[in-house]
Design an enzyme around this catalytic site. Structure first.
Site, PDB file in Angstrom:
ATOM      1  N   GLU A 171       0.821  -1.207   0.000  1.00 24.79           N
ATOM      2  CA  GLU A 171       0.000   0.000   0.000  1.00 24.79           C
ATOM      3  C   GLU A 171       0.856   1.259   0.000  1.00 24.79           C
ATOM      4  O   GLU A 171       0.580   2.216  -0.734  1.00 24.79           O
ATOM      5  CB  GLU A 171      -0.945  -0.036   1.206  1.00 24.79           C
ATOM      6  CG  GLU A 171      -2.041  -1.080   1.041  1.00 24.79           C
ATOM      7  CD  GLU A 171      -2.753  -1.441   2.343  1.00 24.79           C
ATOM      8  OE1 GLU A 171      -3.859  -2.000   2.275  1.00 24.79           O
ATOM      9  OE2 GLU A 171      -2.205  -1.159   3.425  1.00 24.79           O
ATOM     10  N   ALA A 321      -7.230  -6.905  11.965  1.00 21.51           N
ATOM     11  CA  ALA A 321      -8.205  -6.211  12.804  1.00 21.51           C
ATOM     12  C   ALA A 321      -9.379  -7.101  13.175  1.00 21.51           C
ATOM     13  O   ALA A 321      -9.886  -7.036  14.305  1.00 21.51           O
ATOM     14  CB  ALA A 321      -8.694  -4.958  12.074  1.00 21.51           C
TER      15      ALA A 321
END
Length: 448
Positions: A171, A321
């Protein structure tokens, strides 16, 4: 019942939320007193999103839950017999918190695999401070290059090295190239930002090893189309002021790449308190510091102590997460069931998939057998992240920012500060703290 939650990340947040309004006294201890949406940290680092869009004060989050107290501090010691945790305030003084149930959701930090000296030259990306540090380095690199004549020195400033081919590294690399070719393309006069080189190094044979091979291949093609230079099957063996040195895993000569901006996303390890906790409890832990837990996520011999999220070492739970969220909800359920006189249930992780953003219109999403990439993956990625952002205001603000970025290629949050030249923790590349050989203590400081 007194419940102490260490960490205000996804695990701590979801656990405390579920206990809101329950007949327990909940204390959330966090070293920043805020919840950070870490999956979008790289967008803050590269100027797309602001700090406020990816973070929220814990006091604001829990203001409606009168049984939840938030405290600023870092856990540093534990007395499991007295059921007491010692925390350190920012001014180095300490205070204690008693508990009946302890939930350790402190997360992980960047790992340099024993080469801690690399951190001086290659910041990681785990905190808001890290993101702002990276933003400072990336945007200042272009400004430095603008003031230099063509040549090796300018080329070094226009070369960005990223260590680690996981989601964060991919990213970051993609965003820097997109920023150089779209956002900054027409803003400079002496340099051509699109000529900036972005080098991505990883020890594996492909990027995004946690994804299906076909998605990894699509990611490779997307990165190469953007202009990211991939160097796979190598270890970064040295980082200094002038660049990185890599060593091929298959053997061969080391190679040095001049790069004045090096970013590190190659590994994680447990925070110091987690390692201390394992030692005090006599609990098993792996090389990265993850603590062995039982079926209900509690530590063997200490049913009142739970470990969740990245720190939970059980059945190869992923460091994502969703694992932390589900762990937090599970522990809250265990507490509620015990209050009702019911037995605990074992934790069962449900894989909700993985996602990675590469560039505008290019993202990957993998949910079980479903694998999507390109524009469809990009849209799914956006919806998934918006759904888990904390606060309605942050969601609407982030959507608006993304739409603006898509339409105008702008990045509205590019402000950065260079820091003070006389403070080591705010150093930048032309201060005395950035010198290859530090001056002697009695040497005069460079003029600012």
């Amino acid at each position: 019942m007194r419940v102490l939650i260490i960490g205000g990340g996804f695990g701590g947040l979801f656990c405390a939320r579920r206990l809101g309004g329950v007949d327990v006294a909940v204390t959330v201890l966090d070293r920043t007193a805020g919840h950070l949406f870490q999956p979008l940290l790289y967008q803050c680092a590269t100027g797309t999103l602001s700090i406020g869009q990816i973070s929220r004060p814990l006091r604001e989050e829990f203001e409606r839950h009168r049984n939840v107290t938030t405290l600023l501090g870092e856990a540093v010691d534990i007395d499991p017999q007295a059921r007491r945790v010692t925390a350190r305030r920012p001014d180095e003084t300490t205070f204690t918190i008693d508990y009946d149930v302890l939930v350790v959701a402190a997360g992980m930090r960047q790992s340099y695999f024993g080469n801690e000296q690399f951190a001086h030259w290659a910041p990681g990306m785990k905190t808001l401070d890290d993101a702002l540090h990276i933003r400072q380095r990336v945007f200042t690199a272009f400004e430095m290059a603008e003031t230099l004549p063509p040549g090796p020195e300018r080329d070094g400033w226009l070369t960005f090295a990223v260590a680690g081919g996981g989601p964060t590294g991919v990213e970051l690399a993609g965003q820097i190239r997109e920023m150089a070719t779209r956002t900054l393309a027409n803003e400079f006069h002496s340099i051509e930002p699109e000529e900036a080189r972005v080098l991505l190094f990883d020890g594996g044979q492909r990027v995004l090893k946690a994804f299906a091979p076909e998605l990894g291949e699509k990611a490779t093609r997307s990165l190469q189309k953007l202009g990211v230079e991939l160097h796979m099957g190598v270890h970064v063996t040295h980082v200094d002021r002038d660049g990185v040195t890599i060593s091929p895993k298959a053997g061969g000569s080391d190679e040095h790449y001049p790069a004045r901006t090096v970013l590190w996303t190659a590994g994680v390890e447990a925070v110091p308190f987690a390692r201390h906790l394992a030692q005090v409890l006599g609990a098993e832990s792996d090389r990265s510091g993850r603590i062995a837990v039982g079926p209900d996520l509690s530590v063997e011999g200490y049913p009142e102590i739970f470990v969740i999220g990245d720190l939970a070492g059980r059945e190869n739970l992923p460091g994502v997460a969703e694992n932390a969220m589900q762990g937090g909800l599970h522990v809250a359920s265990c507490i509620r069931r015990e209050l009702a006189g019911k037995p605990r249930r074992p934790f069962r992780y449900r894989d909700l998939g993985s996602a990675a953003y590469i560039a505008r219109g290019q993202a990957l999403l993998q949910v079980g057998p479903v694998k999507v990439a390109g524009v469809l993956g990009w849209l799914a990625w956006g919806l998934l992240h918006i759904a888990f952002l904390t606060g309605v205001r942050n969601r609407f603000s982030t959507v608006g920012t993304w739409l603006s970025t898509i339409a105008r290629a702008s990045r509205s949050h590019r402000a950065f500060m260079l820091g003070a030249t006389d403070l080591p923790d705010q150093h930048y590349t032309w201060t005395v703290w950035d010198s290859p050989t530090p001056p002697p203590p009695d040497a005069p400081a460079e003029p600012s």
